[in-house]
Design a protein around this motif. Structure first.
Motif, PDB file in Angstrom:
ATOM      1  N   ASP A  88       0.851  -1.191   0.000  1.00 33.64           N
ATOM      2  CA  ASP A  88       0.000   0.000   0.000  1.00 33.64           C
ATOM      3  C   ASP A  88       0.882   1.235   0.000  1.00 33.64           C
ATOM      4  O   ASP A  88       2.112   1.149  -0.065  1.00 33.64           O
ATOM      5  N   LYS A  89       0.265   2.401   0.062  1.00 39.79           N
ATOM      6  CA  LYS A  89       1.032   3.642  -0.074  1.00 39.79           C
ATOM      7  C   LYS A  89       1.975   3.894   1.100  1.00 39.79           C
ATOM      8  O   LYS A  89       2.872   4.746   1.011  1.00 39.79           O
ATOM      9  N   ASP A  90       1.802   3.147   2.216  1.00 38.96           N
ATOM     10  CA  ASP A  90       2.693   3.299   3.368  1.00 38.96           C
ATOM     11  C   ASP A  90       3.779   2.230   3.388  1.00 38.96           C
ATOM     12  O   ASP A  90       4.601   2.197   4.305  1.00 38.96           O
ATOM     13  N   GLY A  91       3.793   1.346   2.405  1.00 33.41           N
ATOM     14  CA  GLY A  91       4.816   0.316   2.343  1.00 33.41           C
ATOM     15  C   GLY A  91       4.442  -0.984   3.014  1.00 33.41           C
ATOM     16  O   GLY A  91       5.277  -1.893   3.091  1.00 33.41           O
ATOM     17  N   VAL A  92       3.197  -1.119   3.477  1.00 33.99           N
ATOM     18  CA  VAL A  92       2.757  -2.365   4.110  1.00 33.99           C
ATOM     19  C   VAL A  92       2.444  -3.375   3.014  1.00 33.99           C
ATOM     20  O   VAL A  92       1.726  -3.063   2.057  1.00 33.99           O
ATOM     21  N   GLU A 108       6.547  -5.239   6.126  1.00 31.40           N
ATOM     22  CA  GLU A 108       6.451  -3.805   5.813  1.00 31.40           C
ATOM     23  C   GLU A 108       7.837  -3.307   5.406  1.00 31.40           C
ATOM     24  O   GLU A 108       8.844  -3.696   5.999  1.00 31.40           O
ATOM     25  N   GLU A 110      10.621  -0.805   5.483  1.00 33.50           N
ATOM     26  CA  GLU A 110      11.025   0.269   6.378  1.00 33.50           C
ATOM     27  C   GLU A 110      11.468   1.496   5.573  1.00 33.50           C
ATOM     28  O   GLU A 110      12.141   1.376   4.555  1.00 33.50           O
ATOM     29  N   PHE A 112       9.848   3.412   3.625  1.00 34.12           N
ATOM     30  CA  PHE A 112       9.427   3.288   2.224  1.00 34.12           C
ATOM     31  C   PHE A 112       9.242   4.666   1.590  1.00 34.12           C
ATOM     32  O   PHE A 112       8.570   5.528   2.145  1.00 34.12           O
ATOM     33  N   ASP A 113       9.861   4.840   0.450  1.00 37.01           N
ATOM     34  CA  ASP A 113       9.746   6.100  -0.298  1.00 37.01           C
ATOM     35  C   ASP A 113       9.597   5.759  -1.781  1.00 37.01           C
ATOM     36  O   ASP A 113      10.560   5.328  -2.424  1.00 37.01           O
ATOM     37  N   LYS A 149      -2.891   4.572  -4.659  1.00 39.32           N
ATOM     38  CA  LYS A 149      -3.338   3.835  -3.479  1.00 39.32           C
ATOM     39  C   LYS A 149      -2.321   2.771  -3.062  1.00 39.32           C
ATOM     40  O   LYS A 149      -2.386   2.264  -1.943  1.00 39.32           O
ATOM     41  N   GLY A 150      -1.443   2.437  -3.946  1.00 47.65           N
ATOM     42  CA  GLY A 150      -0.437   1.430  -3.639  1.00 47.65           C
ATOM     43  C   GLY A 150       0.657   1.447  -4.686  1.00 47.65           C
ATOM     44  O   GLY A 150       0.655   2.271  -5.602  1.00 47.65           O
ATOM     45  N   TYR A 151       1.600   0.493  -4.549  1.00 50.45           N
ATOM     46  CA  TYR A 151       2.735   0.452  -5.474  1.00 50.45           C
ATOM     47  C   TYR A 151       3.097  -0.998  -5.760  1.00 50.45           C
ATOM     48  O   TYR A 151       2.980  -1.883  -4.896  1.00 50.45           O
TER      49      TYR A 151
END
Length: 468
Positions: A88-92, A108, A110, A112-113, A149-151
């Motif tokens: 997701d957009k937070d790297g989870v 997750e 760590e 994430f950019d 919304k995600g990557y």
């Protein structure tokens, strides 16, 4: 003496051969490493974006579930032989698919950019120390509802890109031997495909500098030299047509100036000889003022005419009453309509209708369409102007009962200076610019204009504008 010289030549040739093989082997390894990495990264980036744009957005719209996403990621992993992560957009981590050669995906990522590659399509490294050796990493955003919304992340070992080097190295060594034989042929080809065409191009440049624009370079190939030759030939033809272009420019200007000037002259003469009584002078002075203002605007068009050609027209958009504009434009044709015994009928909704656009250019559009409708209408006929509101659009229709447009000419009427055969008898002084200007002005607003016509029955032009 000759054998010694021959022996020296053989020794030099052999040494040169060994040096060539060594240099080719070294250069092949060094020069192919980066391109192979780039090729692999480009392929991964293309695949990642394709998948992220066409499949994964369905996950956020609940069109597919976790198991379906995992199945799709597994397909990519098998196809690319890479590690595939969907976060997701937070790297989870949402889902992942990795082969035995790659470590398992983290829960997750760590720090994430998604833009850590700083504008590049890929990055090379151990990606936050999740891999024991360098991998090529590409990141593709999964956009849903106009926001990411995600990557999708695809990782592939850099060493996988080096396997083709062995094949390239073997082919390069064989090629070295062939080069000795082909070198002379290359020189002949260079002379035929490069040197001789350049001589012709140089001669053409000299002729053009001397003013001989009739000189033409023979184009025998479709390569860069042929393209350059064709471009120079085209340049010379454009220079020859410059005078014709100037005439067309003057015709373009006169097309928009002639009608209002004729209208002003007619009203002034009618007021001067008493045809228009004094009590109506104020009404017709307003019409003359309206036409004068339009001429002022048309003068300004001389400075912005290039905008039509560059497709980069600057619009001064504002909200205005389309009905009021139609009435003003229709009033300016009152004298012409009386002469031809043509009436203008307006069909408006009962409420005020506003649109958002460049008022001056839409006025020019209406004027050109109405001028055409009257010009090609028979005496005692009716020209109808109607507005219709549909959703966020306002459609304006200009309809006449005139001679119509032949079916074969419908796709050509928008071309500059085009005149159909049926129009020539009715419009001997016309230049064929009005509809070209109309279409370019409407397209500059991001809108469309359509035409429906039946030969001998009439023509209807309909264009849209955003509601104000």
């Amino acid at each position: 003496m000759r054998s010694t010289l021959y022996l020296k030549f053989v020794i030099v040739y052999v040494i040169f051969g060994f040096l060539s093989i060594f240099i080719v082997a070294t250069l092949t390894f060094n020069l192919t490493e980066s391109p192979l990495e780039i090729e692999m990264a480009t392929s991964l980036y293309r695949e990642a974006n394709l998948f992220a744009n066409h499949y994964l957005p369905s996950y956020f719209s609940e069109g597919v579930d976790d198991s379906q996403v995992h199945l799709q990621l597994s397909g990519i992993e098998i196809q690319l032989e890479a590690a595939v992560w969907f976060v997701d957009k937070d790297g989870v981590m949402i889902s992942s698919a990795v082969s035995e050669e790659y470590p398992s995906a983290p829960y997750e990522i760590e720090a994430f950019d998604p833009v850590e590659s700083k504008g590049s399509q890929y990055q090379i490294g151990d990606y936050h120390e999740y891999f024991e050796e360098d991998v090529i990493t590409v990141i593709a955003p999964v956009v849903y509802s106009y926001s990411p919304k995600g990557y999708l992340l695809i990782h592939k070992y850099v060493s996988d890109s080096l396997n083709p080097q062995k094949i390239l190295l073997r082919a390069s060594v064989i090629t070295v031997f062939v080069i000795y034989i082909l070198s002379f042929m290359v020189l002949l080809a260079f002379q035929y495909f490069v040197y001789l065409p350049l001589r012709k191009i140089t001669e053409a440049a000299t002729q053009y500098a001397l003013g001989n624009l009739e000189y033409e370079i023979p184009v025998n190939t479709e390569d860069e030299m042929g393209y350059l030759s064709a471009s120079l030939n085209y340049m010379s033809s454009q220079l020859r047509d410059m005078e014709d272009y100037q005439k067309k420019f003057v015709a373009n200007v006169s097309h928009d100036f002639r009608s209002p000037l004729t209208s002003i002259k007619g009203y002034v003469e009618a007021m001067a000889d008493g045809t228009i009584p004094p009590e109506l002078h104020e009404k017709y002075l307003k019409i003359i003022l309206f036409e004068t203002e339009r001429l002022t605007d048309l003068t300004q068009d001389l400075l912005t005419l290039n905008e039509f050609d560059t497709k980069n027209m600057l619009l001064n958009k504002e909200v205005f009453d389309i009905h009021e504009m139609i009435r003003n434009v229709a009033a300016s044709f009152e004298g012409t309509c009386k002469q031809k015994k043509i009436s203008i009928e307006v069909i408006f909704p009962p409420k005020k209708l506003t649109v958002n656009g460049d008022k001056r250019k839409i006025q020019q559009v209406l004027y050109n369409l109405l001028d055409n409708a009257i010009k090609f209408s028979e005496p005692d006929s009716v020209v109808t102007i109607e507005t219709t509101e549909r959703g966020e659009k306002v459609y304006t229709s200009v309809k006449d009962d005139g001679i119509g447009i032949p079916r074969t000419s419908l796709n050509k009427i928008w071309e500059r200076f085009y005149k159909s055969d049926l129009s020539r008898g009715k419009d001997k002084k016309g230049t064929g610019l009005g509809l070209a200007i109309v279409k370019e002005a409407i397209q500059a607003h991001g809108e469309n204009i359509n035409v429906v016509s039946t030969e001998g029955v009439g023509t209807e032009f309909i264009f849209s504008l955003p509601r104000g």
